[in-house]
Scaffold this active site. Structure first.
Site, short mmCIF file in Angstrom:
data_model
loop_
_atom_site.label_atom_id
_atom_site.label_comp_id
_atom_site.label_asym_id
_atom_site.label_seq_id
_atom_site.Cartn_x
_atom_site.Cartn_y
_atom_site.Cartn_z
N SER A 146 -4.56 14.47 8.70
CA SER A 146 -5.74 15.25 8.34
C SER A 146 -7.05 14.51 8.60
O SER A 146 -7.34 14.13 9.72
CB SER A 146 -5.62 15.67 6.88
N HIS A 147 -7.79 14.24 7.54
CA HIS A 147 -9.11 13.64 7.66
C HIS A 147 -9.05 12.12 7.63
O HIS A 147 -10.10 11.47 7.67
CB HIS A 147 -9.97 14.13 6.50
N LYS A 159 4.41 16.46 8.07
CA LYS A 159 4.78 17.34 6.96
C LYS A 159 5.56 18.53 7.49
O LYS A 159 5.46 18.89 8.66
CB LYS A 159 3.56 17.79 6.17
N ASP A 310 -12.30 18.90 10.33
CA ASP A 310 -11.68 17.59 10.16
C ASP A 310 -10.61 17.33 11.24
O ASP A 310 -10.49 18.09 12.20
CB ASP A 310 -11.07 17.43 8.76
N ASP A 312 -7.40 17.68 11.62
CA ASP A 312 -6.44 18.71 12.00
C ASP A 312 -7.02 20.12 11.89
O ASP A 312 -6.28 21.11 11.93
CB ASP A 312 -5.15 18.58 11.18
N ASP A 314 -8.30 21.90 9.56
CA ASP A 314 -8.13 22.83 8.44
C ASP A 314 -9.30 22.76 7.46
O ASP A 314 -9.47 23.66 6.64
CB ASP A 314 -6.78 22.63 7.73
N ARG A 315 -10.11 21.71 7.55
CA ARG A 315 -11.28 21.64 6.67
C ARG A 315 -12.53 22.12 7.39
O ARG A 315 -12.59 22.07 8.62
CB ARG A 315 -11.53 20.21 6.22
N GLU A 397 -12.53 22.20 -3.46
CA GLU A 397 -13.81 21.50 -3.36
C GLU A 397 -13.86 20.54 -2.18
O GLU A 397 -14.93 20.12 -1.75
CB GLU A 397 -14.12 20.76 -4.65
N LYS A 409 -5.34 25.96 4.75
CA LYS A 409 -6.78 26.18 4.85
C LYS A 409 -7.13 26.17 6.33
O LYS A 409 -6.36 25.68 7.16
CB LYS A 409 -7.53 25.13 4.06
C1 G1P Z 1 -7.25 15.65 -0.80
C2 G1P Z 1 -8.12 16.73 -1.40
C3 G1P Z 1 -7.30 17.97 -1.65
C4 G1P Z 1 -6.63 18.41 -0.36
C5 G1P Z 1 -5.85 17.26 0.25
C6 G1P Z 1 -5.29 17.61 1.61
O1 G1P Z 1 -6.21 15.32 -1.68
O2 G1P Z 1 -8.71 16.28 -2.60
O3 G1P Z 1 -8.12 18.98 -2.16
O4 G1P Z 1 -5.77 19.48 -0.58
O5 G1P Z 1 -6.70 16.13 0.40
O6 G1P Z 1 -6.28 17.96 2.52
P1 G1P Z 1 -6.26 14.05 -2.64
O7 G1P Z 1 -6.55 12.85 -1.77
O8 G1P Z 1 -7.39 14.29 -3.59
O9 G1P Z 1 -4.92 14.02 -3.31
ZN ZN Z 2 -7.07 18.39 7.27
#
Ligand code: G1P
Ligand code: ZN
Length: 576
Positions: A146-147, A159, A310, A312, A314-315, A397, A409
């Site tokens: 992801s990010h 995943k 981000d 991937d 999704d954000r 958030e 997302k």
């Molecule tokens: C974080 C974000 C959460 C999101 C997840 C995956 O998780 O806070 O909202 O679903 O990344 O993108 P966290 O690192 O807080 O567990």
């Molecule tokens: Zn992501």
């Protein structure tokens, strides 16, 4: 099948094929469990170097295949995965291509009949979800952290998403983890790597690998939701947009849809080519990491609308001219105006937000008489509600918004949604948000991240808070009194499953909230997330700088948890 570059292709190809089918075999090799292969908030995420250890990825994927194959009636390994189709693709980060080859060989050896593979091993997370759903496959494997930062010293992740297109539930991820801890052997093909860049069908053992256009299915879903003619008309009239794909996987999707199909000028999408190390950007779309976009949107010649995605895709972060939209507000505004979008014209079934997300959307839901669910952090908790038809829009958030069109997302979807709102109303991002605050009140909101804390310090902080909880209700802090203090637990309204310890909440009598949670996605040390929220109905008091408006709540958090003393940090490493 490799194409020949020396001119005598046909011969060479047939020779290779004959030779390969002679030697290609499914083999069994011994392995041993690796500690810590438990998926977190969103799959198994580790450093690339961890994934590069011999048999690390193999171990996890074999465990996944074993769990998906299930036991037969006699408790022996079953065959549920046999004859099935899986989707495979990732965000293109470092190790993506190597991992794809490994996973294909394991899939072929474990009974999978067909894999739909994104070309070049590429599929954004929402696109993978769209492909699973449109092709009604058994499930899919998504390669992404992801990010999180990429590159050889960055992070990698894997995943599993189920047949509904959404992240596997905890029962399944726990079963996979348990299996990783007892595995003794891998079943894998020893075939040569296949060509993952050429569209079309190839054979790997008995398994077909269909290399697909990573954008096509996703684009079809977007066409079914939005009025593309309206959006085309906006760009024709000179509407300006800047989308920062942050050198990540969203680039090809944004280019294909916004530039090629909707006629936004070339260059609308910047940092549009996915790079293995994201060109050293940190593809986490918040005002800190996407500072270049923020700077462009603050310039005198700023475009009408700005957005970033981000790693991937999704954000999303949504930015107006000189105006940043908080993700919690974004969800609330989208909910309020959803009927303006063709895909949501008949109204929403309900909405859901993660617990730390601000309650702005709750006010809209109340006004529209919609049910509103509060779930633990992580998109997987929205799956049952979406599947059961209880909600249409969901949001977090953490720059995540999405709807029932997929089970993830979806960054580009959110951009198209906000673009459509501007097209349908003729109003700017800022006007839409300010009018929203006037109507519903403003939920000032911030998240403070304390990154890289020692794990034991973070765990002790949370444990001490849990001990302190019973004494907090009724305690007065300045003008506020604590009305509820608990460790959030969620009972899934669809299947009754219970998820405990999802974050410590302090609720105050004026609607303010202070929430403490540990991140479940990091790969180094611990990250404490502190979420602060305060509601202000009076339009005359809605223009304070966010951090200032929430400074007293930050002080309460400090008083209750002693973050600075415990961590030795003077303040959060990121405040968004
Ligand atoms: C974080 C974000 C959460 C999101 C997840 C995956 O998780 O806070 O909202 O679903 O990344 O993108 P966290 O690192 O807080 O567990
Ligand atoms: Zn992501």
């Amino acid at each position: 099948m490799k194409t020949d570059t020396q001119g005598n292709g046909a011969k060479l190809v047939s020779f290779q094929l004959t030779e390969r089918s002679d030697i290609m075999a499914i083999i069994t090799i011994p392995t041993q469990p690796f500690a810590g292969q438990r998926p977190g908030t969103s799959g198994l995420r580790k450093k690339v170097t961890v994934f590069q250890q011999p048999r690390y990825l193999e171990n996890f994927v074999q465990a996944l295949c074993d769990v998906l194959n299930g036991p037969d009636a006699n408790g022996h390994p079953g065959r549920l995965l046999h004859g099935q189709t899986l989707v495979l693709g990732g965000d293109g980060r470092f190790h993506n291509r190597a991992a794809v080859q490994t996973i294909l060989k394991l899939a072929a050896a474990n009974g999978v009949a067909r894999v739909l593979l994104g070309q070049g091993g590429i599929l954004s997370t929402p696109a993978a979800s769209a492909v699973i759903r449109r092709h009604q496959t058994f499930g899919g494997i998504i390669l992404s952290a992801s990010h999180n930062p990429g590159g050889p010293y960055g992070d990698f992740g894997i995943k599993y998403n189920a047949g509904n297109g959404g992240p596997a539930n905890e029962t399944l991820t726990e079963a996979v983890y348990a299996r990783t801890q007892v595995l003794t052997q891998l079943c894998i093909s020893d075939a040569a790597d296949i060509d993952i860049d050429t569209l079309g069908m190839q054979q790997l053992e008995q398994m077909q690998v269909q290399v697909i256009d990573p954008v096509a299915d996703y684009a079809a879903v977007m066409r079914s939701l939005f009025d593309f003619d309206l959006l085309r008309g906006m760009f024709k009239k000179g509407f300006t947009l800047r989308v920062d794909a942050m050198n990540a996987v969203g680039g090809p999707y944004a280019r294909a849809i916004l530039e090629a199909e909707l006629g936004a000028p070339a260059g609308t999408v910047v940092n549009a080519v996915p790079l293995q190390d994201f060109g050293d950007l940190h593809p986490d779309p918040n005002p800190v990491n996407a500072e270049d976009l923020i700077a462009h949107m603050a310039a005198s010649d700023a475009p009408d609308f700005g957005a970033a995605m981000d790693g991937d895709a999704d954000r999303n972060m949504v930015v107006g001219r000189h105006f940043v939209v908080s993700p919690s507000d974004s969800l609330a505004v989208m909910t309020a105006h959803a009927r303006l979008i063709p895909g949501y014209r008949s109204g929403l079934l309900g909405v859901a937000r993660s617990m730390p997300t601000s309650a702005a959307v709750d006010r809209v839901a109340k006004a529209l008489n919609l049910s509103c669910f509060e779930t633990p952090t992580g998109w997987k908790f929205f799956g049952n509600l979406l599947d059961a038809g209880r909600v249409t829009l969901c949001g977090e958030e953490s720059y995540g918004t999405g709807s029932s069109h997929v089970r993830e997302k979806d960054g580009l979807w959110a951009i198209l949604f906000w673009l459509s709102l501007q097209g349908a109303t003729g109003k700017s991002v800022e006007t839409l948000v300010r009018e929203h605050w006037q109507t519903y009140g403003r939920n000032y909101y911030t998240r403070h991240d304390y990154e890289g804390i020692a794990v034991d310090v973070a765990n002790t902080l949370m444990a001490d808070l849990r001990v302190a909880l019973p004494a907090l209700p009724g305690r007065v802090f300045g003008q506020r009194t604590v009305s509820l203090a608990d460790d959030f637990a969620y009972v899934d309204p669809v299947d009754g499953s219970v998820s405990k310890n999802q974050g410590i909440r302090l609720l105050f009598d004026d609607g303010a909230r202070v929430i403490f949670r540990l991140s479940g996605t990091g790969t180094e040390g611990a990250t404490l997330r502190l979420y602060l929220e305060r509601y202000v109905a009076d339009p005359a008091r809605q223009n304070e700088p966010v951090q200032l408006a929430l400074a007293d709540l930050a002080a309460i958090a400090e008083q209750v948890a002693g973050i600075r003393v415990r961590t030795g940090m003077a303040g959060p490493s990121v405040a968004t």
